[in-house]
Design a protein around this motif. Structure first.
Motif, PDB file in Angstrom:
ATOM      1  N   LEU A  48       0.823  -1.208   0.000  1.00 29.47           N
ATOM      2  CA  LEU A  48       0.000   0.000   0.000  1.00 29.47           C
ATOM      3  C   LEU A  48       0.862   1.265   0.000  1.00 29.47           C
ATOM      4  N   MET A  49       1.964   1.234   0.746  1.00 30.05           N
ATOM      5  CA  MET A  49       2.844   2.403   0.796  1.00 30.05           C
ATOM      6  C   MET A  49       3.454   2.692  -0.576  1.00 30.05           C
ATOM      7  N   ILE A  50       3.910   1.648  -1.251  1.00 34.29           N
ATOM      8  CA  ILE A  50       4.515   1.820  -2.571  1.00 34.29           C
ATOM      9  C   ILE A  50       3.480   2.321  -3.563  1.00 34.29           C
ATOM     10  N   VAL A  51       2.298   1.716  -3.543  1.00 29.24           N
ATOM     11  CA  VAL A  51       1.238   2.117  -4.480  1.00 29.24           C
ATOM     12  C   VAL A  51       0.815   3.561  -4.237  1.00 29.24           C
ATOM     13  N   ALA A  52       0.650   3.955  -2.961  1.00 28.75           N
ATOM     14  CA  ALA A  52       0.237   5.320  -2.634  1.00 28.75           C
ATOM     15  C   ALA A  52       1.262   6.333  -3.122  1.00 28.75           C
ATOM     16  N   PHE A  53       2.535   6.034  -2.901  1.00 25.66           N
ATOM     17  CA  PHE A  53       3.593   6.933  -3.349  1.00 25.66           C
ATOM     18  C   PHE A  53       3.581   7.080  -4.870  1.00 25.66           C
ATOM     19  N   LEU A  54       3.510   5.945  -5.580  1.00 32.51           N
ATOM     20  CA  LEU A  54       3.523   5.983  -7.044  1.00 32.51           C
ATOM     21  C   LEU A  54       2.263   6.652  -7.595  1.00 32.51           C
ATOM     22  N   LEU A  55       1.124   6.352  -6.982  1.00 34.51           N
ATOM     23  CA  LEU A  55      -0.134   6.934  -7.442  1.00 34.51           C
ATOM     24  C   LEU A  55      -0.135   8.448  -7.298  1.00 34.51           C
ATOM     25  N   SER A  56       0.433   8.940  -6.206  1.00 34.81           N
ATOM     26  CA  SER A  56       0.417  10.371  -5.934  1.00 34.81           C
ATOM     27  C   SER A  56       1.386  11.152  -6.814  1.00 34.81           C
ATOM     28  N   TRP A  57       2.599  10.653  -6.963  1.00 35.96           N
ATOM     29  CA  TRP A  57       3.646  11.467  -7.579  1.00 35.96           C
ATOM     30  C   TRP A  57       4.040  11.081  -9.001  1.00 35.96           C
ATOM     31  N   SER A  58       3.879   9.828  -9.381  1.00 39.06           N
ATOM     32  CA  SER A  58       4.350   9.400 -10.699  1.00 39.06           C
ATOM     33  C   SER A  58       3.649  10.108 -11.865  1.00 39.06           C
ATOM     34  N   PRO A  59       2.314  10.273 -11.850  1.00 40.09           N
ATOM     35  CA  PRO A  59       1.680  10.968 -12.971  1.00 40.09           C
ATOM     36  C   PRO A  59       2.201  12.395 -13.157  1.00 40.09           C
ATOM     37  N   TYR A  60       2.349  13.123 -12.043  1.00 35.14           N
ATOM     38  CA  TYR A  60       2.845  14.496 -12.134  1.00 35.14           C
ATOM     39  C   TYR A  60       4.290  14.517 -12.625  1.00 35.14           C
ATOM     40  N   ALA A  61       5.108  13.619 -12.064  1.00 32.64           N
ATOM     41  CA  ALA A  61       6.516  13.565 -12.461  1.00 32.64           C
ATOM     42  C   ALA A  61       6.660  13.147 -13.919  1.00 32.64           C
ATOM     43  N   ALA A  62       5.849  12.178 -14.351  1.00 32.28           N
ATOM     44  CA  ALA A  62       5.921  11.717 -15.737  1.00 32.28           C
ATOM     45  C   ALA A  62       5.504  12.821 -16.704  1.00 32.28           C
ATOM     46  N   LEU A  63       4.464  13.561 -16.338  1.00 30.06           N
ATOM     47  CA  LEU A  63       4.005  14.657 -17.183  1.00 30.06           C
ATOM     48  C   LEU A  63       5.044  15.768 -17.232  1.00 30.06           C
ATOM     49  N   ALA A  64       5.645  16.055 -16.085  1.00 30.35           N
ATOM     50  CA  ALA A  64       6.689  17.083 -16.036  1.00 30.35           C
ATOM     51  C   ALA A  64       7.883  16.678 -16.884  1.00 30.35           C
ATOM     52  N   LEU A  65       8.277  15.414 -16.805  1.00 30.29           N
ATOM     53  CA  LEU A  65       9.411  14.934 -17.603  1.00 30.29           C
ATOM     54  C   LEU A  65       9.093  14.994 -19.089  1.00 30.29           C
ATOM     55  N   TYR A  66       7.855  14.663 -19.423  1.00 30.18           N
ATOM     56  CA  TYR A  66       7.428  14.731 -20.826  1.00 30.18           C
ATOM     57  C   TYR A  66       7.522  16.162 -21.352  1.00 30.18           C
ATOM     58  N   VAL A  67       7.072  17.111 -20.538  1.00 29.99           N
ATOM     59  CA  VAL A  67       7.112  18.521 -20.945  1.00 29.99           C
ATOM     60  C   VAL A  67       8.553  19.014 -21.049  1.00 29.99           C
ATOM     61  N   ILE A  68       9.401  18.594 -20.104  1.00 30.18           N
ATOM     62  CA  ILE A  68      10.806  18.997 -20.129  1.00 30.18           C
ATOM     63  C   ILE A  68      11.474  18.538 -21.418  1.00 30.18           C
TER      64      ILE A  68
END
Length: 336
Positions: free
Chosen positions: A233-253
């Motif tokens: 649950l801890m791993i999923v919560a962390f990935l769910l919260s931050w990965s979409p934003y980080a992935a989108l930011a990396l895509y834009v960069i």
């Protein structure tokens, strides 16, 4: 939109692309997030300060994590809610910078402390090494200082905070072509997301493998499953919260593409800002000691029969000793 975005990913008018009902809906959702996150983290901080039983290095670290979450839910999220009900960023450029700094700081605090807690649990379970109170305080100070430096850097000319594509939130200038913007974006992506994520995944994978390798008493199988589910649950919560934003930011960069659909942008921002919600309910409501102390300090919680529903069995522990191990090297996971 009734106000102008003085600087965004290139999106000038968000209300022309995203109907106002979406902003109102997200505003309502985040009223719930604000109340729930503030309540959960606030309860933990109150119980931690009142209870002598919880005055341990581990709880000191998670209380510091809760404090960062409270900063996000009480100072940052209300501005996000008001902006959503207004359908645009109404606070101006100066407050955009202040808001961006606050949210970036609290987000980095959360990520770095999660990584630190993961490493401490790794050393406790896998290496049979524990952290003392002094070391825990030093870790917290280091995480806060580390986060503060990166969050404050744009105030000294290393990139800047701008209104994001959703039009109701501010963050780093991911679309910036200037060398200062690019270098800052890449640096925080690597140092404040990828490195902590790697530490978290490695630590919990090694903990999981350690548990599975050792001989477990049948009476402790329930606790073993409890630990495994908590880690998952801890791993999923962390990935769910931050990965979409980080992935989108990396895509834009990388692409400098400013044609991202506003709904996709909004969802990534919402998930990242909801990160303050999960920690108290995953980390602490599944913890036996906290479950014992919380109703004592906050009696009203006794009215909720589900309070102890997910708590680990009190008297069960995992024997991590091989048959030939010395008793000195045997450790229990009851405090993990």
């Amino acid at each position: 939109m009734n106000g102008s975005n003085f600087s965004t990913f290139g999106v000038v008018s968000n209300s022309d692309q995203l109907p106002g009902v979406f902003y109102y809906a997200f505003g309502v959702v985040f009223v719930f997030v604000m109340v729930t996150a503030t309540g959960g983290n606030g309860v933990f901080l109150y119980v931690f300060l009142k209870s002598k039983t919880l005055r341990t290095p581990n709880y000191f670290l998670v209380s510091a994590l809760c404090l960062g979450d409270v900063l996000m839910s009480t100072l940052g999220i209300p501005m996000f809610i008001i902006a959503n009900f207004s359908t645009y960023w109404i606070f101006g450029e100066i407050w955009c910078t202040i808001y961006g700094t606050l949210m970036t700081f609290s987000g980095f605090v959360q990520i770095t402390l999660l990584a630190s807690i993961a490493c401490i649990r790794y050393f406790f379970v896998v290496k049979n090494e524990s952290v003392g109170t002094y070391a825990a305080k030093l870790i917290v100070i280091s995480c806060y200082a580390y986060s503060f430096i990166f969050a404050l850097a744009p105030h000294f000319g290393w990139s800047r905070f701008v209104v994001e594509p959703v039009g109701t939130s501010c963050g780093p200038n991911w679309m910036g072509n200037d060398s200062k913007d690019v270098s800052y974006n890449i640096t925080i992506f690597v140092m404040c997301f990828f490195v902590p994520l790697t530490m978290i995944l490695y630590s919990y994978i090694m903990i999981f493998l350690k548990i599975k390798r050792k001989r477990i008493h049948k009476k402790s199988e329930g606790y073993e499953n409890h630990v495994n589910i908590t880690i998952f649950l801890m791993i999923v919560a962390f990935l769910l919260s931050w990965s979409p934003y980080a992935a989108l930011a990396l895509y834009v960069i990388i692409t400098k593409n400013n044609s991202i659909h506003p709904v996709l942008s909004m969802v990534s921002v919402v998930l990242a800002k909801s990160s303050s919600l999960w920690n108290p309910y995953i980390y602490f409501m599944r913890d036996t000691k906290f479950n014992d102390e919380c109703p004592k300090m906050v009696p009203v919680l006794k009215c909720f029969p589900c309070w102890r529903a997910n708590a680990a069995p009190e008297k069960e522990s995992i024997n991590l000793c091989d048959s030939g191990s010395s008793p000195i090297t045997c450790r229990s996971l009851s405090s993990v």
